[in-house]
Design an enzyme around this catalytic site. Sequence first.
Site, short mmCIF file in Angstrom:
data_model
loop_
_atom_site.label_atom_id
_atom_site.label_comp_id
_atom_site.label_asym_id
_atom_site.label_seq_id
_atom_site.Cartn_x
_atom_site.Cartn_y
_atom_site.Cartn_z
N GLY A 62 0.82 -1.21 0.00
CA GLY A 62 0.00 0.00 0.00
C GLY A 62 0.85 1.26 0.00
N CYS A 63 1.88 1.27 0.82
CA CYS A 63 2.74 2.45 0.91
C CYS A 63 3.53 2.66 -0.38
CB CYS A 63 3.67 2.34 2.11
SG CYS A 63 2.78 2.35 3.69
N THR A 64 3.91 1.57 -1.02
CA THR A 64 4.61 1.68 -2.30
C THR A 64 3.67 2.25 -3.36
OG1 THR A 64 6.10 -0.13 -1.74
CG2 THR A 64 5.85 0.39 -4.09
N ALA A 123 3.22 6.00 -2.59
CA ALA A 123 4.45 6.75 -2.89
C ALA A 123 4.64 6.90 -4.39
CB ALA A 123 5.66 6.06 -2.26
#
Length: 156
Positions: A46-48, A51
């Site tokens: 999710g964070c990738t 970002a």
Amino acid sequence: MTARLQPGDPAPDFALPAADGSTLELSSLRGRSAVVYFYPAAGTPGCTAQACDFRDDLGGLQAAGYAVVGISPDPVAKLAAFAAEQSLTYPLLSDPEHRVLEAYGAWGEKTLYGRTTTGVIRSTVVVDPEGRVALAQYNVKATGHVARLRRELGVG
């Protein structure tokens, strides 16, 4: 649960170490708007995705006068590797003691897979050129958030 910021509140200033070895102070961005987003962990799916969405939309945001800054509790070395792996060119800042996360209301209890835990609440705060909160969004989704944010900010 830490208090959440509201539009018009002064944005808490900070000075945090960045993935590139520098230190970034929010006050250094005065005179332009800044999108400050808080995410749980570099390198997770999710964070990738989030970002990379900011990376892919960075040109449009910058052209509209917005700086982009990501903050997580990850150590600088992990952020540096993440930035290199994903070709991220905006600052990623390390807040391992959660001071800035707490000041922005992005640290507290959350439900994850049916369990209540304490950690980063995925959040985005837009700071205006005078250092005040223009927009504060909490519990945002990792995917689709940047497109929605661009619409709300009127960034084509």
